[in-house]
Scaffold this active site. Sequence first.
Site, PDB file in Angstrom:
ATOM      1  N   ASP A 228      -8.757 -21.075   8.312  1.00  0.00           N
ATOM      2  CA  ASP A 228      -9.991 -22.098   8.763  1.00  0.00           C
ATOM      3  C   ASP A 228     -10.518 -21.622   9.907  1.00  0.00           C
ATOM      4  OD1 ASP A 228      -9.616 -23.381   6.261  1.00  0.00           O
ATOM      5  OD2 ASP A 228      -8.726 -25.279   7.349  1.00  0.00           O
TER       6      ASP A 228
ATOM      7  N   ASP B  28      -2.968 -22.248   7.204  1.00  0.00           N
ATOM      8  CA  ASP B  28      -4.055 -22.896   7.057  1.00  0.00           C
ATOM      9  C   ASP B  28      -5.080 -22.719   8.321  1.00  0.00           C
ATOM     10  OD1 ASP B  28      -5.567 -24.812   5.601  1.00  0.00           O
ATOM     11  OD2 ASP B  28      -5.211 -26.127   6.885  1.00  0.00           O
TER      12      ASP B  28
ATOM     13  N   LYS C 214      -2.924 -30.306  -3.159  1.00  0.00           N
ATOM     14  CA  LYS C 214      -2.819 -29.886  -1.883  1.00  0.00           C
ATOM     15  C   LYS C 214      -1.980 -30.780  -0.773  1.00  0.00           C
ATOM     16  CE  LYS C 214      -5.718 -28.303   2.064  1.00  0.00           C
ATOM     17  NZ  LYS C 214      -7.006 -27.930   2.721  1.00  0.00           N
TER      18      LYS C 214
ATOM     19  N   LYS D 209       3.412 -36.280  13.672  1.00  0.00           N
ATOM     20  CA  LYS D 209       3.777 -37.772  13.452  1.00  0.00           C
ATOM     21  C   LYS D 209       5.045 -37.778  12.632  1.00  0.00           C
ATOM     22  CE  LYS D 209      -0.288 -38.901  11.415  1.00  0.00           C
ATOM     23  NZ  LYS D 209      -1.334 -37.876  11.676  1.00  0.00           N
TER      24      LYS D 209
ATOM     25  N   ASP E 179      -9.320 -25.443  -3.023  1.00  0.00           N
ATOM     26  CA  ASP E 179     -10.095 -26.035  -1.705  1.00  0.00           C
ATOM     27  C   ASP E 179     -10.842 -24.983  -1.180  1.00  0.00           C
ATOM     28  OD1 ASP E 179     -11.096 -28.003   0.247  1.00  0.00           O
ATOM     29  OD2 ASP E 179      -9.202 -27.817   1.169  1.00  0.00           O
TER      30      ASP E 179
ATOM     31  N   ARG F  54      -4.675 -27.634  17.188  1.00  0.00           N
ATOM     32  CA  ARG F  54      -3.806 -28.573  16.069  1.00  0.00           C
ATOM     33  C   ARG F  54      -2.702 -29.427  17.022  1.00  0.00           C
ATOM     34  NH1 ARG F  54      -3.492 -29.922  11.092  1.00  0.00           N
ATOM     35  NH2 ARG F  54      -4.003 -27.877  10.421  1.00  0.00           N
TER      36      ARG F  54
ATOM     37  N   PHE G 267      -4.322 -42.265  -0.278  1.00  0.00           N
ATOM     38  CA  PHE G 267      -3.988 -42.105   1.106  1.00  0.00           C
ATOM     39  C   PHE G 267      -5.154 -40.855   1.581  1.00  0.00           C
ATOM     40  CE2 PHE G 267      -2.519 -39.142   4.293  1.00  0.00           C
ATOM     41  CZ  PHE G 267      -2.068 -39.969   5.030  1.00  0.00           C
TER      42      PHE G 267
ATOM     43  N   ASP H 149      -8.064 -41.309   4.258  1.00  0.00           N
ATOM     44  CA  ASP H 149      -8.191 -40.246   5.058  1.00  0.00           C
ATOM     45  C   ASP H 149      -9.744 -39.831   5.340  1.00  0.00           C
ATOM     46  OD1 ASP H 149      -6.355 -39.623   7.080  1.00  0.00           O
ATOM     47  OD2 ASP H 149      -6.754 -37.481   6.552  1.00  0.00           O
ATOM     48  N   ASP H 150     -10.364 -39.456   4.109  1.00  0.00           N
ATOM     49  CA  ASP H 150     -11.783 -38.893   4.124  1.00  0.00           C
ATOM     50  C   ASP H 150     -12.605 -40.089   4.453  1.00  0.00           C
ATOM     51  OD1 ASP H 150     -10.649 -36.585   3.058  1.00  0.00           O
ATOM     52  OD2 ASP H 150     -11.566 -36.936   0.935  1.00  0.00           O
TER      53      ASP H 150
ATOM     54  N   PHE I 275       4.526 -24.267   8.127  1.00  0.00           N
ATOM     55  CA  PHE I 275       4.253 -23.112   7.254  1.00  0.00           C
ATOM     56  C   PHE I 275       2.961 -23.263   6.840  1.00  0.00           C
ATOM     57  CE2 PHE I 275       4.716 -21.710   2.839  1.00  0.00           C
ATOM     58  CZ  PHE I 275       4.224 -20.589   2.883  1.00  0.00           C
TER      59      PHE I 275
END
Length: 365
Positions: A103, A99, A196, A54, A170, A108, A242, A246-247, A94
Site C-alpha cells: 500500500d 501490506d 482477509k 492492541k 482487495d 503504522r 466487526f 470498522d468501516d 508478517f
Amino acid sequence: MSAADAKAQKRQKFEAVFAKLRDELLEHFAAQGMPEDAQKWYRRNLEYNVPGGKLNRGLSVVDTVEILKGRSLTEDEYFKAALLGWCVELLQAFFLVSDDMMDQSITRRGQPCYYRVENVNLIAINDSFMLEMAIYYLIKSHFRSEPCYINLVELFLETTYQTEIGQLIDLITAPEDHVDLSKFSLQKHQLIVIYKTAYYSFYLPVALAMYMCGIPHASSGSSGTDPYALAKSILVPLGEYFQVQDDFLDFAGTPEQIGKVGTDIIDNKCSWCVNTALAQATPAQRAVLDANYGRKDAQAEARVKALYEEMGIRGIYEEYEEAAYKRIMGLIETIPETPVAKPGEVVLKREVFKSFLGKIYKRQK
C-alpha cells in the site's frame, strides 16, 4: 482493582511472555553461528513489528483457553496459551509489514512503517518471511510432542493462505491509484472481509485455544455438529460485523473517538459504506461517487461524506448492527446451554462467543 488496571495487568503478563519468546528465537538464531549484525537486525525486526499493537488477537487465545477450562490456568498452561497468542501476533506482524509495502503506507502504530526505517527498504520482504517462520519454530519447540501439534501447524497454514487470498481480491478490486467503482459490490466486500479479516482475527485465536484444550473434531458418521465448524459458523459472521463496524467508524467516528483520522474514502477502500451507497444510488448520486471517491482531495472527500449523510448511511448501519447482533446471538444459542462433559473433558461454551460479541457490540472505537 479497576477494570482498566486489570486490563493493564493482563497485558503486562502477556507481554512478559513475548520477551521470553524473543530471547528464545534470538538464542536459536545465534546458535546457528549468525554474525552479530544479523542478530541485532533480527532483534530489531521482532521488537519493532510484533509487540506494539492492541494485542486483541493474541489475548483472545488466552481468554478463550481460560473460558474453556473454566478455571485459572497453571503457569505452564498460561505460557503455552500466551505462546499461541504471540504466534497470532507474529502472523499479524508478517501481514502488516508486507501490506504496508504493497500500500506504500507511511505510518503504522504511530511510527514509520518498517520498510521506511533507515536502511531497511526492500529487506523488509525477507524480514516479513522471518516473522512468519518464527511461528513454526515456536510451535515445534513447545508443542511437537502434543497431540494437537499437527492441527496447530495446519490451522496456521490454512489461515495464512485464506488471508492472502483476501488480500489479493482487495488489491485488485481497490488499487489506490486506479478508481473503478464498477468493481465494487457488497458481495465483493463480504468476500474480502471474510478472507482477509474474519479467519485470522476471529476464528484462528478460538480454534487454537480449542485445539490446545483437546476439543476433538466430530467423528465421521456422528450425529453432532463438528465443534470447529460450529465455531467458524459464528466467528466468521462476527468478524464480518466487526469489519463493517470498522468501516462505518472510519466514516462516522471522530479522530478523538477512534484514535486516527479515517482515510477509506481518500484511499479508494472497498468499504461497507461506499458499497451500501452504490447499491442504492440514483444516477445523480452515482455520478457524485464516481467523480469524488478515491481522490486525494479533502473537498472530494467532503462531498462523498455529505452524500453518505444524504443517503442515510448512519441509519442503515444502525439497522445492520441490530440485525447482525440478533443473527449472531441466534447462532450462539445453537450451542447447548449446559454442555455435557465427561470428567476432564473440555467442551465448547457459549461464553467464548458472548465475550467476543460483548467487546464489539456498539463499540465506538
